[in-house]
Design a protein around this motif. Structure first.
Motif, PDB file in Angstrom:
ATOM      1  N   ILE A   8      -2.898   1.768   4.727  1.00 50.91           N
ATOM      2  CA  ILE A   8      -3.509   3.034   5.123  1.00 50.91           C
ATOM      3  C   ILE A   8      -4.681   3.290   4.184  1.00 50.91           C
ATOM      4  CG2 ILE A   8      -3.180   5.536   5.308  1.00 50.91           C
ATOM      5  CD1 ILE A   8      -1.563   4.039   7.361  1.00 50.91           C
ATOM      6  N   ARG A   9      -5.817   3.706   4.740  1.00 55.55           N
ATOM      7  CA  ARG A   9      -6.966   4.132   3.930  1.00 55.55           C
ATOM      8  C   ARG A   9      -7.221   5.594   4.231  1.00 55.55           C
ATOM      9  NH1 ARG A   9     -11.710   0.925   5.552  1.00 55.55           N
ATOM     10  NH2 ARG A   9     -11.902   2.498   7.168  1.00 55.55           N
ATOM     11  N   THR A  10      -7.266   6.420   3.186  1.00 55.22           N
ATOM     12  CA  THR A  10      -7.483   7.856   3.365  1.00 55.22           C
ATOM     13  C   THR A  10      -8.974   8.168   3.434  1.00 55.22           C
ATOM     14  OG1 THR A  10      -7.620   8.363   0.998  1.00 55.22           O
ATOM     15  CG2 THR A  10      -5.402   8.328   1.989  1.00 55.22           C
ATOM     16  N   LYS A  11      -9.287   9.399   3.804  1.00 52.15           N
ATOM     17  CA  LYS A  11     -10.700   9.799   3.873  1.00 52.15           C
ATOM     18  C   LYS A  11     -11.355   9.752   2.500  1.00 52.15           C
ATOM     19  CE  LYS A  11      -9.894  14.776   3.585  1.00 52.15           C
ATOM     20  NZ  LYS A  11     -10.131  16.066   4.205  1.00 52.15           N
ATOM     21  N   GLU A  12     -10.547   9.863   1.426  1.00 52.07           N
ATOM     22  CA  GLU A  12     -11.082   9.777   0.068  1.00 52.07           C
ATOM     23  C   GLU A  12     -11.285   8.334  -0.388  1.00 52.07           C
ATOM     24  OE1 GLU A  12      -8.232  11.478   0.789  1.00 52.07           O
ATOM     25  OE2 GLU A  12      -9.001  13.523   0.752  1.00 52.07           O
ATOM     26  N   GLY A  13     -10.807   7.379   0.411  1.00 55.21           N
ATOM     27  CA  GLY A  13     -10.981   5.971   0.070  1.00 55.21           C
ATOM     28  C   GLY A  13      -9.794   5.335  -0.615  1.00 55.21           C
ATOM     29  N   TYR A  14      -8.697   6.063  -0.767  1.00 55.98           N
ATOM     30  CA  TYR A  14      -7.500   5.472  -1.353  1.00 55.98           C
ATOM     31  C   TYR A  14      -6.873   4.504  -0.358  1.00 55.98           C
ATOM     32  CZ  TYR A  14      -7.609   8.911  -5.106  1.00 55.98           C
ATOM     33  OH  TYR A  14      -7.979   9.659  -6.184  1.00 55.98           O
ATOM     34  N   ILE A  15      -6.407   3.387  -0.882  1.00 57.69           N
ATOM     35  CA  ILE A  15      -5.740   2.394  -0.052  1.00 57.69           C
ATOM     36  C   ILE A  15      -4.293   2.312  -0.506  1.00 57.69           C
ATOM     37  CG2 ILE A  15      -5.617  -0.050   0.570  1.00 57.69           C
ATOM     38  CD1 ILE A  15      -8.659  -0.169   0.119  1.00 57.69           C
ATOM     39  N   GLU A  16      -3.381   2.346   0.447  1.00 56.42           N
ATOM     40  CA  GLU A  16      -1.955   2.287   0.136  1.00 56.42           C
ATOM     41  C   GLU A  16      -1.288   1.237   1.021  1.00 56.42           C
ATOM     42  OE1 GLU A  16       1.982   5.182   0.095  1.00 56.42           O
ATOM     43  OE2 GLU A  16      -0.007   6.061   0.386  1.00 56.42           O
ATOM     44  N   GLU A  43     -11.869  -6.353   4.937  1.00 55.33           N
ATOM     45  CA  GLU A  43     -12.212  -5.929   3.579  1.00 55.33           C
ATOM     46  C   GLU A  43     -11.339  -6.698   2.594  1.00 55.33           C
ATOM     47  OE1 GLU A  43     -12.417  -1.910   0.784  1.00 55.33           O
ATOM     48  OE2 GLU A  43     -11.534  -1.781   2.775  1.00 55.33           O
ATOM     49  N   GLU A  44     -11.943  -7.150   1.506  1.00 53.39           N
ATOM     50  CA  GLU A  44     -11.194  -7.832   0.456  1.00 53.39           C
ATOM     51  C   GLU A  44     -10.333  -6.814  -0.284  1.00 53.39           C
ATOM     52  OE1 GLU A  44     -12.041 -10.344  -3.634  1.00 53.39           O
ATOM     53  OE2 GLU A  44     -13.661 -10.042  -2.197  1.00 53.39           O
ATOM     54  N   LEU A  45      -9.122  -7.222  -0.636  1.00 45.11           N
ATOM     55  CA  LEU A  45      -8.217  -6.369  -1.405  1.00 45.11           C
ATOM     56  C   LEU A  45      -8.119  -6.896  -2.831  1.00 45.11           C
ATOM     57  CD1 LEU A  45      -5.248  -5.917   1.094  1.00 45.11           C
ATOM     58  CD2 LEU A  45      -6.862  -4.143   0.363  1.00 45.11           C
ATOM     59  N   VAL A  46      -8.107  -5.982  -3.790  1.00 48.96           N
ATOM     60  CA  VAL A  46      -7.934  -6.333  -5.194  1.00 48.96           C
ATOM     61  C   VAL A  46      -6.770  -5.504  -5.725  1.00 48.96           C
ATOM     62  CG1 VAL A  46      -9.008  -6.316  -7.472  1.00 48.96           C
ATOM     63  CG2 VAL A  46     -10.388  -6.826  -5.447  1.00 48.96           C
ATOM     64  N   GLY A  47      -5.842  -6.144  -6.394  1.00 51.60           N
ATOM     65  CA  GLY A  47      -4.704  -5.443  -6.963  1.00 51.60           C
ATOM     66  C   GLY A  47      -3.539  -5.274  -6.000  1.00 51.60           C
ATOM     67  N   PHE A  48      -3.550  -5.987  -4.909  1.00 51.08           N
ATOM     68  CA  PHE A  48      -2.475  -5.943  -3.917  1.00 51.08           C
ATOM     69  C   PHE A  48      -1.949  -7.353  -3.696  1.00 51.08           C
ATOM     70  CE2 PHE A  48      -4.881  -2.122  -2.798  1.00 51.08           C
ATOM     71  CZ  PHE A  48      -3.862  -1.191  -2.667  1.00 51.08           C
ATOM     72  N   PRO A  49      -0.761  -7.481  -3.119  1.00 50.94           N
ATOM     73  CA  PRO A  49      -0.230  -8.827  -2.845  1.00 50.94           C
ATOM     74  C   PRO A  49      -1.079  -9.619  -1.846  1.00 50.94           C
ATOM     75  CG  PRO A  49       1.520  -7.187  -2.696  1.00 50.94           C
ATOM     76  CD  PRO A  49       0.218  -6.441  -2.836  1.00 50.94           C
ATOM     77  N   GLU A  50      -1.670  -8.948  -0.884  1.00 49.65           N
ATOM     78  CA  GLU A  50      -2.520  -9.618   0.106  1.00 49.65           C
ATOM     79  C   GLU A  50      -3.966  -9.594  -0.382  1.00 49.65           C
ATOM     80  OE1 GLU A  50       1.187  -8.719   1.485  1.00 49.65           O
ATOM     81  OE2 GLU A  50      -0.233  -7.114   1.095  1.00 49.65           O
ATOM     82  N   SER A  51      -4.748 -10.569   0.057  1.00 55.64           N
ATOM     83  CA  SER A  51      -6.131 -10.674  -0.423  1.00 55.64           C
ATOM     84  C   SER A  51      -7.156 -10.045   0.511  1.00 55.64           C
ATOM     85  CB  SER A  51      -6.489 -12.137  -0.656  1.00 55.64           C
ATOM     86  OG  SER A  51      -6.379 -12.857   0.563  1.00 55.64           O
ATOM     87  N   VAL A  52      -6.756  -9.762   1.756  1.00 55.95           N
ATOM     88  CA  VAL A  52      -7.692  -9.194   2.720  1.00 55.95           C
ATOM     89  C   VAL A  52      -6.931  -8.293   3.688  1.00 55.95           C
ATOM     90  CG1 VAL A  52      -7.520 -11.108   4.365  1.00 55.95           C
ATOM     91  CG2 VAL A  52      -9.608  -9.769   4.265  1.00 55.95           C
ATOM     92  N   VAL A  53      -7.613  -7.249   4.139  1.00 55.30           N
ATOM     93  CA  VAL A  53      -7.043  -6.346   5.138  1.00 55.30           C
ATOM     94  C   VAL A  53      -8.049  -6.199   6.267  1.00 55.30           C
ATOM     95  CG1 VAL A  53      -7.906  -4.251   3.999  1.00 55.30           C
ATOM     96  CG2 VAL A  53      -5.940  -4.088   5.525  1.00 55.30           C
ATOM     97  N   HIS A  54      -7.551  -6.015   7.472  1.00 54.80           N
ATOM     98  CA  HIS A  54      -8.382  -5.815   8.654  1.00 54.80           C
ATOM     99  C   HIS A  54      -8.165  -4.385   9.132  1.00 54.80           C
ATOM    100  CE1 HIS A  54      -9.229 -10.118   9.026  1.00 54.80           C
ATOM    101  NE2 HIS A  54      -8.014 -10.249   8.543  1.00 54.80           N
ATOM    102  N   TRP A  55      -9.230  -3.563   9.062  1.00 58.30           N
ATOM    103  CA  TRP A  55      -9.152  -2.141   9.412  1.00 58.30           C
ATOM    104  C   TRP A  55      -9.491  -1.903  10.877  1.00 58.30           C
ATOM    105  CZ3 TRP A  55      -6.690   0.365   5.869  1.00 58.30           C
ATOM    106  CH2 TRP A  55      -6.856   0.056   4.528  1.00 58.30           C
ATOM    107  N   SER A  72       3.722 -13.764  -1.100  1.00 58.36           N
ATOM    108  CA  SER A  72       3.618 -12.335  -1.368  1.00 58.36           C
ATOM    109  C   SER A  72       4.989 -11.724  -1.586  1.00 58.36           C
ATOM    110  CB  SER A  72       2.969 -11.605  -0.192  1.00 58.36           C
ATOM    111  OG  SER A  72       1.636 -11.968  -0.074  1.00 58.36           O
ATOM    112  N   PRO A  73       5.059 -10.676  -2.422  1.00 58.82           N
ATOM    113  CA  PRO A  73       6.327  -9.982  -2.606  1.00 58.82           C
ATOM    114  C   PRO A  73       6.793  -9.371  -1.293  1.00 58.82           C
ATOM    115  CG  PRO A  73       4.712  -9.250  -4.216  1.00 58.82           C
ATOM    116  CD  PRO A  73       4.006 -10.158  -3.243  1.00 58.82           C
TER     117      PRO A  73
END
Length: 87
Positions: A8-16, A43-55, A72-73
């Motif tokens: 999930i990406r919030t309007k503030e840009g947080y990714i969860e 989009e490339e992910l940094v700090g997550f188990p997966e390396s890329v996400v598709h929005w 991945s965990p």
């Protein structure tokens, strides 16, 4: 069989990273992105188990799917949070 973690990406840009895992997506081989349509904004992910996400949307609040790497965990663990470089 492919498995995807839900993000999930919030309007503030947080990714969860959510605890949900999706598998067996309906695949239409005629679609440009196959089973990931309408999740076409990569989009490339940094700090997550997966390396890329598709929005689903290129900017703002959105749901995303990330292919789970075999190493991945488990998605049973607590969700992770990341603040991307977004306004």
């Amino acid at each position: 069989m492919f498995k995807y973690a839900v993000y999930i990406r919030t309007k503030e840009g947080y990714i969860e990273r959510m605890n949900n895992v999706i598998s067996n997506l309906a695949c239409d081989p005629k679609e440009t992105y196959g089973s990931l349509a309408p999740y076409v904004y990569e989009e490339e992910l940094v700090g997550f188990p997966e390396s890329v996400v598709h929005w689903e949307k290129s900017t703002g609040p959105s749901v995303g799917l990330a292919p789970i790497n075999p190493s991945s965990p488990s998605a049973d663990r607590n969700p992770l949070r990341y603040r991307g470089d977004r306004p």
